[in-house]
Design a protein around this motif. Sequence first.
Motif, mmCIF file in Angstrom:
data_model
loop_
_atom_site.group_PDB
_atom_site.id
_atom_site.type_symbol
_atom_site.label_atom_id
_atom_site.label_comp_id
_atom_site.label_asym_id
_atom_site.label_seq_id
_atom_site.Cartn_x
_atom_site.Cartn_y
_atom_site.Cartn_z
ATOM 1 N N VAL A 9 3.493 46.875 15.136
ATOM 2 C CA VAL A 9 3.943 46.662 13.754
ATOM 3 C C VAL A 9 4.406 47.981 13.148
ATOM 4 O O VAL A 9 5.469 48.057 12.507
ATOM 5 C CB VAL A 9 2.822 46.031 12.896
ATOM 6 C CG1 VAL A 9 3.200 46.063 11.415
ATOM 7 C CG2 VAL A 9 2.554 44.593 13.334
ATOM 8 N N ASN A 10 3.635 49.035 13.349
ATOM 9 C CA ASN A 10 4.008 50.343 12.813
ATOM 10 C C ASN A 10 5.314 50.840 13.433
ATOM 11 O O ASN A 10 6.171 51.400 12.740
ATOM 12 C CB ASN A 10 2.888 51.351 13.066
ATOM 13 C CG ASN A 10 1.653 51.058 12.229
ATOM 14 O OD1 ASN A 10 1.756 50.447 11.157
ATOM 15 N ND2 ASN A 10 0.488 51.466 12.700
ATOM 16 N N LYS A 13 8.230 48.972 11.906
ATOM 17 C CA LYS A 13 8.524 49.441 10.547
ATOM 18 C C LYS A 13 9.276 50.758 10.555
ATOM 19 O O LYS A 13 9.957 51.096 9.580
ATOM 20 C CB LYS A 13 7.230 49.556 9.737
ATOM 21 C CG LYS A 13 6.643 48.201 9.359
ATOM 22 C CD LYS A 13 5.359 48.334 8.555
ATOM 23 C CE LYS A 13 4.819 46.955 8.159
ATOM 24 N NZ LYS A 13 3.537 47.050 7.416
ATOM 25 N N GLU A 14 9.178 51.476 11.648
ATOM 26 C CA GLU A 14 9.931 52.739 11.761
ATOM 27 C C GLU A 14 11.403 52.477 12.055
ATOM 28 O O GLU A 14 12.278 53.220 11.598
ATOM 29 C CB GLU A 14 9.327 53.610 12.858
ATOM 30 C CG GLU A 14 7.989 54.218 12.479
ATOM 31 C CD GLU A 14 7.428 55.099 13.581
ATOM 32 O OE1 GLU A 14 8.174 55.408 14.544
ATOM 33 O OE2 GLU A 14 6.248 55.472 13.492
ATOM 34 N N SER A 17 12.356 48.351 8.244
ATOM 35 C CA SER A 17 11.787 48.860 7.001
ATOM 36 C C SER A 17 10.540 48.038 6.710
ATOM 37 O O SER A 17 10.289 47.008 7.348
ATOM 38 C CB SER A 17 12.781 48.736 5.840
ATOM 39 O OG SER A 17 12.959 47.373 5.493
ATOM 40 N N GLU A 18 9.772 48.474 5.766
ATOM 41 C CA GLU A 18 8.520 47.782 5.412
ATOM 42 C C GLU A 18 8.763 46.312 5.102
ATOM 43 O O GLU A 18 8.031 45.432 5.542
ATOM 44 C CB GLU A 18 7.891 48.479 4.194
ATOM 45 C CG GLU A 18 6.492 48.005 3.859
ATOM 46 C CD GLU A 18 5.414 48.726 4.653
ATOM 47 O OE1 GLU A 18 4.320 48.163 4.770
ATOM 48 O OE2 GLU A 18 5.680 49.832 5.164
ATOM 49 N N SER A 19 9.832 46.021 4.345
ATOM 50 C CA SER A 19 10.091 44.649 3.902
ATOM 51 C C SER A 19 10.664 43.757 5.009
ATOM 52 O O SER A 19 10.699 42.532 4.869
ATOM 53 C CB SER A 19 11.062 44.653 2.721
ATOM 54 O OG SER A 19 12.318 45.191 3.106
ATOM 55 N N GLN A 20 11.104 44.363 6.106
ATOM 56 C CA GLN A 20 11.726 43.592 7.188
ATOM 57 C C GLN A 20 10.737 43.190 8.277
ATOM 58 O O GLN A 20 11.111 42.520 9.237
ATOM 59 C CB GLN A 20 12.873 44.392 7.824
ATOM 60 C CG GLN A 20 14.095 44.558 6.946
ATOM 61 C CD GLN A 20 15.132 45.448 7.599
ATOM 62 O OE1 GLN A 20 14.993 46.673 7.630
ATOM 63 N NE2 GLN A 20 16.151 44.828 8.167
ATOM 64 N N VAL A 21 9.492 43.582 8.131
ATOM 65 C CA VAL A 21 8.456 43.282 9.126
ATOM 66 C C VAL A 21 7.260 42.683 8.406
ATOM 67 O O VAL A 21 6.792 43.231 7.408
ATOM 68 C CB VAL A 21 8.011 44.565 9.871
ATOM 69 C CG1 VAL A 21 6.977 44.227 10.946
ATOM 70 C CG2 VAL A 21 9.193 45.294 10.471
ATOM 71 N N THR A 22 6.775 41.540 8.900
ATOM 72 C CA THR A 22 5.625 40.920 8.240
ATOM 73 C C THR A 22 4.695 40.256 9.246
ATOM 74 O O THR A 22 5.140 39.754 10.284
ATOM 75 C CB THR A 22 6.080 39.890 7.190
ATOM 76 O OG1 THR A 22 4.921 39.375 6.507
ATOM 77 C CG2 THR A 22 6.819 38.723 7.821
ATOM 78 N N ASN A 24 2.415 38.231 7.574
ATOM 79 C CA ASN A 24 1.906 37.294 6.575
ATOM 80 C C ASN A 24 1.691 35.908 7.195
ATOM 81 O O ASN A 24 2.566 35.386 7.877
ATOM 82 C CB ASN A 24 2.901 37.212 5.408
ATOM 83 C CG ASN A 24 2.488 36.207 4.360
ATOM 84 O OD1 ASN A 24 2.793 35.032 4.485
ATOM 85 N ND2 ASN A 24 1.813 36.681 3.324
#
Length: 463
Positions: A9-10, A13-14, A17-22, A24
């Motif tokens: 996941v980390n 995100k690299e 972007s933060e909003s493109q990976v979930t 949830n």
Amino acid sequence: MKAASVNLVNALKEVLSESQVTVNQTVRELHGRDESYHAVSLPDIVVFPETAQQVSEVVKLANMYKIPVVPFGLGSSLEGHVIPYDHGITIDFSQMNKILEVRENDFLVKVQPGVTRSQLNKELKKYGLFFSVDPGADATLGGMAATNASGTTSVKYGVMRDQVRDLEVVLADGSIIHTGNLAAKSSSGYHLNGLFVGSEGTLGCFTELTLKVYGIPEHVMAARASFPELNNAVDAVVSILQAGIPIARVELVDEPSMKQVNLFSDTSYNEGPTLFLEFHGNEAGLKQDVEFTREIVEDHDCLDIKFETDNAARNQLWEARHNLAYAYIHGTPGKKLMVTDVCLPISELSGAIRHAREAVDSLGLTGGIVGHVGDGNYHVLLMIDNNNQEEIARAKELNEQIVLYALERGGTCTGEHGVGVGKLKYQHKEHGESLFVMEKIKEALDPYNLLNPGKILKPKERV
């Protein structure tokens, strides 16, 4: 979450972007099912890339971590194609929804995979053009290419594979290739377009499609013809095709389905076996086609034929046909829709549909028969109680009877819905030794079996 998953996941995100990976739970649940009756299974991670390069980076990471990847359009598939039974990463292409170029003089359009059929046609209308493939659902073009979708207009314009000039594809190692070009024909090399269209995300992820489009016809006319028996309707279709009438759509709707149409769409159509027809052309040619068709259907004991020249009436007719699945769902609360999908040589269609009707009745199931009968493709719409194992067993028995009948007569287990997991068991019977060629292609392009594993081909252990 496992340490490896946290690290992945980390890493995602690299490159996104933060909003493109979930991770949830609600988002994962939305990506763990499609429109089918197949069991739900959730991905571990959902990503929303915006470019081909981002898709490439996601796939490279999946390859590094040996994590499965499943492409996802709108989840409108009917055989479990997008359900990630091995979990892993689901790539949702909804953010890649741009129409990149309209080449009106070449009758081509270049789009991202998340563009929907209606979105494209809305834009093409400005140029006097339209995209022909109409599977009913407002699916994404990437998903339609992945399953080689067809639908109501395929009798005249062909299926999805016939419209694809070029695909941009991200392979299992993250490399990006093109499968074709802009030319109308080519004798150069292997036909990669034909290989990748219909591959259901098992060979690569589509990030761009170049598609053939058509001029909007000068005149369009629809008709509705009702018959005393299913055989009369199917035989009339064969005669229409033999006569060389360039019909654009010819759909069969049986008596139980016509009843559902009237209940759901608030129409008052004749509730017998019915053909929904549509003609495209110039005024003079259309007039001849219509009159010839009238003569043919009357020769097959047509009870009534009504032509619709008014746009509103024509749209209502096709809306009623497209909404038929929802009509069954609405009219049978508490049950889940299961749709069969086979295709046969046109000469075998009448017997196949008669066999299907007898099988539905003998098994005591609730369902109707519809089909794109101009190209030999038909469906049984079944409403089943997912909590009733005995009813599910009868539905599966029906599906098997229909598929085996088609295969024994030179047909296919799926005309347009695709294999997914639902038709896996029939692949060897249909393809024989050529199935091993498919397996070798899969192994060559996806050696770790990471791309939508367990679809089309039986699951294998990853290397």
